[in-house]
Write a protein that holds these residues in place. Structure first.
Motif, PDB file in Angstrom:
ATOM      1  N   LEU A  47       0.853  -1.186   0.000  1.00  0.00           N
ATOM      2  CA  LEU A  47       0.000   0.000   0.000  1.00  0.00           C
ATOM      3  C   LEU A  47       0.885   1.231   0.000  1.00  0.00           C
ATOM      4  O   LEU A  47       1.826   1.314   0.793  1.00  0.00           O
ATOM      5  N   TYR A  48       0.602   2.178  -0.886  1.00  0.00           N
ATOM      6  CA  TYR A  48       1.336   3.443  -0.848  1.00  0.00           C
ATOM      7  C   TYR A  48       0.608   4.379   0.101  1.00  0.00           C
ATOM      8  O   TYR A  48      -0.604   4.573  -0.001  1.00  0.00           O
ATOM      9  N   ILE A  49       1.337   4.961   1.042  1.00  0.00           N
ATOM     10  CA  ILE A  49       0.705   5.789   2.059  1.00  0.00           C
ATOM     11  C   ILE A  49       1.349   7.170   2.090  1.00  0.00           C
ATOM     12  O   ILE A  49       2.529   7.340   1.767  1.00  0.00           O
ATOM     13  N   GLU A  50       0.567   8.144   2.494  1.00  0.00           N
ATOM     14  CA  GLU A  50       1.034   9.500   2.771  1.00  0.00           C
ATOM     15  C   GLU A  50       0.213  10.024   3.940  1.00  0.00           C
ATOM     16  O   GLU A  50      -0.998  10.212   3.815  1.00  0.00           O
ATOM     17  N   GLN A  51       0.864  10.206   5.080  1.00  0.00           N
ATOM     18  CA  GLN A  51       0.182  10.644   6.291  1.00  0.00           C
ATOM     19  C   GLN A  51       0.974  11.767   6.938  1.00  0.00           C
ATOM     20  O   GLN A  51       2.215  11.728   6.971  1.00  0.00           O
ATOM     21  N   GLU A  52       0.273  12.750   7.496  1.00  0.00           N
ATOM     22  CA  GLU A  52       0.915  13.865   8.183  1.00  0.00           C
ATOM     23  C   GLU A  52       0.177  14.151   9.479  1.00  0.00           C
ATOM     24  O   GLU A  52      -1.049  14.002   9.557  1.00  0.00           O
ATOM     25  N   ASP A  53       0.925  14.579  10.497  1.00  0.00           N
ATOM     26  CA  ASP A  53       0.316  14.950  11.765  1.00  0.00           C
ATOM     27  C   ASP A  53       1.333  15.711  12.613  1.00  0.00           C
ATOM     28  O   ASP A  53       2.411  15.198  12.897  1.00  0.00           O
ATOM     29  N   GLN A  54       1.003  16.937  12.986  1.00  0.00           N
ATOM     30  CA  GLN A  54       1.789  17.745  13.911  1.00  0.00           C
ATOM     31  C   GLN A  54       3.274  17.816  13.526  1.00  0.00           C
ATOM     32  O   GLN A  54       4.158  17.548  14.340  1.00  0.00           O
ATOM     33  N   GLY A  55       3.510  18.141  12.275  1.00  0.00           N
ATOM     34  CA  GLY A  55       4.875  18.315  11.824  1.00  0.00           C
ATOM     35  C   GLY A  55       5.590  17.038  11.445  1.00  0.00           C
ATOM     36  O   GLY A  55       6.751  17.078  11.019  1.00  0.00           O
ATOM     37  N   GLY A  90       4.176  -3.034   3.003  1.00  0.00           N
ATOM     38  CA  GLY A  90       3.802  -4.365   2.543  1.00  0.00           C
ATOM     39  C   GLY A  90       2.624  -4.921   3.314  1.00  0.00           C
ATOM     40  O   GLY A  90       2.510  -4.735   4.527  1.00  0.00           O
ATOM     41  N   LEU A  91       1.725  -5.614   2.608  1.00  0.00           N
ATOM     42  CA  LEU A  91       0.607  -6.265   3.270  1.00  0.00           C
ATOM     43  C   LEU A  91       1.120  -7.391   4.163  1.00  0.00           C
ATOM     44  O   LEU A  91       2.155  -8.006   3.881  1.00  0.00           O
ATOM     45  N   ARG A 143      -3.638   1.778  11.674  1.00  0.00           N
ATOM     46  CA  ARG A 143      -4.882   2.187  11.031  1.00  0.00           C
ATOM     47  C   ARG A 143      -4.862   1.851   9.536  1.00  0.00           C
ATOM     48  O   ARG A 143      -5.855   1.370   8.980  1.00  0.00           O
ATOM     49  N   VAL A 144      -3.730   2.078   8.887  1.00  0.00           N
ATOM     50  CA  VAL A 144      -3.624   1.773   7.454  1.00  0.00           C
ATOM     51  C   VAL A 144      -3.799   0.286   7.214  1.00  0.00           C
ATOM     52  O   VAL A 144      -4.522  -0.132   6.302  1.00  0.00           O
ATOM     53  N   ILE A 145      -3.154  -0.534   8.021  1.00  0.00           N
ATOM     54  CA  ILE A 145      -3.264  -1.990   7.860  1.00  0.00           C
ATOM     55  C   ILE A 145      -4.691  -2.439   8.105  1.00  0.00           C
ATOM     56  O   ILE A 145      -5.233  -3.281   7.374  1.00  0.00           O
ATOM     57  N   ALA A 146      -5.342  -1.854   9.127  1.00  0.00           N
ATOM     58  CA  ALA A 146      -6.710  -2.257   9.461  1.00  0.00           C
ATOM     59  C   ALA A 146      -7.696  -1.836   8.392  1.00  0.00           C
ATOM     60  O   ALA A 146      -8.554  -2.622   7.978  1.00  0.00           O
TER      61      ALA A 146
END
Length: 599
Positions: free
Chosen positions: A230-238, A246-247, A332-335
């Protein structure tokens, strides 16, 4: 000891000091390659070529097209703690470059025959500087396009004790390739080439867009990785986390394909390792390892990279913040994504001629043994058998009003579709809008029970037995219970010793029927549990596995559809507690390809 025997303090000469530093920085050719590649990247190189001989033991050369080194600074660059990358304490507090210590080149030069040829932009010619075991020759003019070439020959020629610790040329080559992969997976705009004894082993063109970056990842990690990541892009508080995760179903026996970067620097850190491992805790066998290529970015002042001689470790200003961000984000992404889009790449091949022949032979044998086929087929022969039993099922029968007969709903509006049949009392066959789905009934039920039991334990939702469930155990089982009773208690089981060879179960989570717990505990203690003393999650996973429906149990269509609806509402439903897939989706395109449709 007399005064004249007291050891005197003295200053080490520069060569010995550099050789001591080399013990920390220069472990093998791969550590030299890492330092030289980092220098090239800091110089703004867009093309880097690596030449190796003997796995880098005999020769290791790195050539780049970076900004180069001014001729008057070349000799200074080979002195300890001489660098162009930091100048003040404030620079050290917020490092933006890969290198900064000013130790690598002098340390390498002290244990090898080193040559640097460099030409800075704006200079008319290059300058060559040679160092043999720390002894520097006079600079001399040379010819070269702007950039720098560093050649390291005869590593440890003057420290034979260190040379004996090197591995074979092939082993050292493998380590060099590992370093190159680490660097190439984060420096996409740079083209890399690796040659061993004049033969090109690696060719990685510059990757300037998303498609070419994915292609580089596939070249390094294997095409199967992208199909199961899975390609992910997440941001939080800097904090920013991106990359390929990988799955759980795509895993390895070793953790050698795990790449994590902090501000583009490949690092090892126990905080990061623990957060990543914990993210996969519920969906992966304990002895299996996930694959990933992940990039964490944060302000430089929030991480200290000056804590390890080889710059391979970091220290975070707030390690708990980093751990929680990684853990909660990845979990969270995996779930969510891993559960909602279960996809396992399965090679699909048409029936081979050999398999078709075997099937025909099986049919032929059935007609030779009348007891293995319907009586009508024996009396009427194969042709009549087809006409009587098979052909009518394929005949179009219009409805009384002349319209077409009602057809089965081809695309049930459920993520996991509608159950059609059970295969060998092991798999459920269903169809959804995308195509066909196979469900492992035991693995699916195991995931459902595990999630229900976790919620019950977290909410302390127990069923208390008015009359305890008594269980007779052997001496070995009693020993296992005493060793693991903390984990069993944390998993919601209240068990006491009721007498010699007898356990009493007083309470258990409500997720499973009370009558089943006696057998579950007996099964748990049949052999020594592999989970740690207080690992309640592992105990719950083991309990769920033993309570789940077995592969030999036949289910009605109503039971199968009930299982599918429960599975859809379960977190991380794409994998069982051990990381095996619960669901495999075959798209209509896959099925068309199987039958060569469209050709």
């Amino acid at each position: 000891m007399s005064a004249d025997q007291t050891p005197r303090v003295h200053r080490l000469d520069s060569t010995l000091a550099n050789q001591i530093a080399a013990g920390e920085v220069v472990e093998r050719p791969a550590s030299i390659l890492k330092e030289l590649l980092e220098n090239s990247l800091d110089a703004g190189a867009t093309r880097i070529t690596i030449h190796l001989e003997g796995g880098g033991i005999d020769l290791l050369s790195v050539e780049d097209d970076g900004v180069g080194i001014l001729s008057e600074d070349l000799a200074l660059a080979l002195e300890r703690h001489a660098t162009s990358k930091v100048a003040t304490w404030e620079d050290l507090q917020a490092i933006h470059t890969m290198g900064f210590r000013g130790e690598a080149l002098p340390a390498i030069a002290s244990v090898s025959r080193l040559e640097i040829v460099s030409r800075a932009y704006g200079e008319k010619q290059a300058t060559r500087l040679q160092v043999t075991g720390g002894a520097t020759a006079a600079p001399e003019p040379s010819a070269r396009a702007p950039g720098t070439t560093v050649r390291v020959a005869d590593l440890f020629f003057n420290v034979p004790a260190r040379r004996k610790f090197l591995r074979s040329a092939s082993a050292e080559l493998s380590r060099n390739q590992k370093v190159l992969r680490q660097i190439a997976l984060v420096n996409f705009p740079v083209a890399f080439q690796l040659l061993q004894n004049g033969r090109a082993l690696v060719q990685l063109p510059a990757a300037l867009d998303a498609d070419s970056r994915a292609l580089r990842v596939a070249n390094i990690m294997g095409e199967g990785f992208l199909a199961n990541a899975l390609y992910i892009e997440q941001e939080d508080q800097g904090l920013s986390l991106s990359g390929w995760l990988g799955l759980p179903t795509y895993n390895r026996a070793r953790g050698d394909e795990q790449y994590f970067y902090v501000n583009s620097r490949p690092v090892r850190d126990p905080v990061i390792t623990h957060a990543l491992r914990a993210s996969y805790n519920d969906v992966l066998f304990q002895d299996r390892h996930p694959l990933y290529v992940l990039y964490l970015k944060l302000p430089p002042e929030r991480v200290d990279v000056n804590v390890h001689p080889a710059k391979a470790e970091v220290r975070f200003r707030d390690s708990r913040e980093i751990h929680d961000f990684l853990f909660h984000t990845l979990r969270r992404v995996i779930a969510e994504q891993g559960g909602e889009h279960p996809q396992v790449t399965v090679p699909i091949q048409p029936l081979s001629p050999a398999s078709a022949s075997a099937m025909r032979s099986s049919v032929s044998r059935a007609y030779q043994h009348p007891t293995q086929r319907p009586l009508s087929a024996v009396q009427d022969g194969p042709g009549a058998y087809w006409e009587r039993l098979v052909a009518p099922a394929l005949t179009f029968v219009p409805s009384p009003d002349g319209s077409a007969a009602p057809t089965q709903e081809l695309a049930p509006d459920y993520p996991l579709g509608q159950a059609l049949a059970q295969i060998h009392a092991r798999f459920i066959l269903a169809q959804n809008r995308e195509g066909m789905i196979l469900i492992d009934q035991h693995a699916a039920h195991e995931r459902i029970l595990y999630e229900k039991m976790k919620v019950a334990v977290q909410q302390n939702d127990k069923q208390v037995f008015i009359i305890p469930e008594y269980l007779h155990v052997t001496a070995t089982q009693m020993a296992y219970f005493e060793a693991k009773q903390d984990a069993l208690q944390a998993a919601g089981l209240e068990i006491s010793v009721a007498g010699p060879g007898t356990l009493a179960i007083h309470a258990a989570p409500k997720a499973i029927a009370a009558a089943t717990y006696g057998q579950i505990v007996a099964d748990l203690l049949a052999e020594e549990p592999a989970w740690a003393e207080k690992d309640s999650d592992a105990a719950l996973a083991d309990m769920a596995c033993r309570a789940a429906i077995k592969t030999s149990r036949r289910l009605s269509l109503e039971d199968m559809n009930s299982l599918l609806r429960q599975l859809e509402a379960t977190p991380r439903f794409g994998q069982c507690n051990h990381g095996r897939p619960t669901v495999v989706q075959f798209s209509l395109t896959d099925l068309d390809r199987l039958f060569l449709r469209g050709r």
